[in-house]
Design an enzyme around this catalytic site. Structure first.
Site, mmCIF file in Angstrom:
data_model
loop_
_atom_site.group_PDB
_atom_site.id
_atom_site.type_symbol
_atom_site.label_atom_id
_atom_site.label_comp_id
_atom_site.label_asym_id
_atom_site.label_seq_id
_atom_site.Cartn_x
_atom_site.Cartn_y
_atom_site.Cartn_z
ATOM 1 N N TYR A 116 7.902 -28.522 61.694
ATOM 2 C CA TYR A 116 6.581 -27.881 61.695
ATOM 3 C C TYR A 116 6.612 -26.489 61.070
ATOM 4 O O TYR A 116 5.780 -26.171 60.201
ATOM 5 C CB TYR A 116 6.079 -27.794 63.135
ATOM 6 C CG TYR A 116 4.749 -27.100 63.297
ATOM 7 C CD1 TYR A 116 3.568 -27.722 62.905
ATOM 8 C CD2 TYR A 116 4.669 -25.841 63.876
ATOM 9 C CE1 TYR A 116 2.334 -27.093 63.066
ATOM 10 C CE2 TYR A 116 3.443 -25.209 64.049
ATOM 11 C CZ TYR A 116 2.279 -25.840 63.647
ATOM 12 O OH TYR A 116 1.073 -25.210 63.808
ATOM 13 N N LYS A 120 4.321 -24.510 57.855
ATOM 14 C CA LYS A 120 3.405 -23.384 58.050
ATOM 15 C C LYS A 120 3.883 -22.148 57.287
ATOM 16 O O LYS A 120 3.058 -21.344 56.835
ATOM 17 C CB LYS A 120 3.260 -23.085 59.543
ATOM 18 C CG LYS A 120 2.433 -24.127 60.283
ATOM 19 C CD LYS A 120 1.004 -24.193 59.745
ATOM 20 C CE LYS A 120 0.110 -25.091 60.567
ATOM 21 N NZ LYS A 120 -1.293 -25.095 60.069
ATOM 22 N N ILE A 149 -3.073 -22.268 71.460
ATOM 23 C CA ILE A 149 -4.487 -22.422 71.791
ATOM 24 C C ILE A 149 -4.658 -23.613 72.738
ATOM 25 O O ILE A 149 -3.994 -24.649 72.597
ATOM 26 C CB ILE A 149 -5.322 -22.645 70.521
ATOM 27 C CG1 ILE A 149 -5.032 -21.540 69.494
ATOM 28 C CG2 ILE A 149 -6.812 -22.677 70.851
ATOM 29 C CD1 ILE A 149 -5.701 -21.771 68.149
#
Length: 272
Positions: A116, A120, A149
């Protein structure tokens, strides 16, 4: 400039669906078609916010190459295709704003995020290149590095977190989607490249790792102060993360170390 608020699910559906299951060329066409449909219905795109992203976690030695390709397809190429779909039109009109939503994992690396985080980091690199390339025009670029989040996606991600990653995340307060969105929109309206962060600690981290980007005078003063404290804070946090990784090493490498011992290669004991 007055911006229209565009609400349509088709671009997001196109990105999330095609990036996982189809060829890159087809994915790009899906995104272009979605943007064209939105423009035909609502007019040209003034602001494009690229939120493509999902995290697949696991130890590097357990992750197959397909996982890395999927992560790049969705997280990086998903953002790239969205930007490409609106770029020419914005430059032709000499007006517009492209906002990339990266991640805290575009600022650092942790155990479990080897698929991941690089995707990014790539979004960050793309944003910084376009920011410079668009100088001399009235098309603007910005980037956001949101903290964790409270979303269904984060809940799903948490189910597959390795022990080390979960340990580092303990006690971290989740940000509300509404708060994060409000901060991002406020930053876009200001015209800044590096958008403010809803998390104070991640805001500090993005400031001390900002790189070669323009700053406002007040930000320069703040960064000057952090320049004195930043290395100390970074050393403390990285030492904490490394300590957790060392603590989990025996279990993390148990299979590989057992194979090494069986082959007489001098690997540590998995129980050490």
């Amino acid at each position: 400039t007055k911006y229209k608020q565009v609400r349509t699910g088709s671009p997001v559906e196109a990105l999330s669906w095609c990036s996982w299951d189809n060829q890159p060329q087809y994915c790009q066409l899906q995104v272009v078609d979605a943007v064209q449909a939105a423009e035909e219905a609502l007019g040209h795109v003034d602001i494009m916010i690229s939120c493509a992203g999902a995290a697949e976690l696991g130890y590097f030695h357990d992750c197959d190459p397909d996982m890395y390709e999927r992560q790049m397809q969705l997280n990086y190429l998903g953002s790239l295709h969205a930007a490409k779909a609106v770029y020419d039109g914005m430059v032709s009109r000499n007006s517009g704003h492209i906002c990339f939503i990266a991640s805290t994992m575009a600022l650092m690396g942790l155990t479990g995020y080897s698929a991941y985080a690089p995707s990014k980091f790539a979004v960050r690199g793309l944003a910084e290149c376009l920011r410079n390339e668009l100088q001399g025009s009235n098309v603007h670029v910005s980037i956001s590095y949101p903290a964790d989040i409270n979303t269904p996606g984060y809940a799903k991600e948490s189910l597959s977190k390795p022990w080390e990653t979960a340990k580092v995340s303990e006690g971290v307060s989740l940000q509300s989607p509404d708060k994060v969105a409000s901060v991002i929109l406020t930053g876009i309206a200001s015209g800044d490249f590096l958008l403010p962060n809803s998390s104070f600690l991640i805001g500090v981290l993005q400031t001390i790792t900002a790189g070669l980007i323009p700053r406002r005078i007040i930000a320069v003063a703040w960064e000057g102060l952090l320049g004195l404290l930043g290395p100390v804070l970074a050393s403390i946090v990285s030492a904490e993360h490394d300590g957790v990784a060392r603590k989990g090493a025996a279990k993390r490498f148990a299979r590989l170390w057992s194979a090494g011992q069986a082959a007489g290669q001098g690997a540590p004991s998995p129980t050490e």
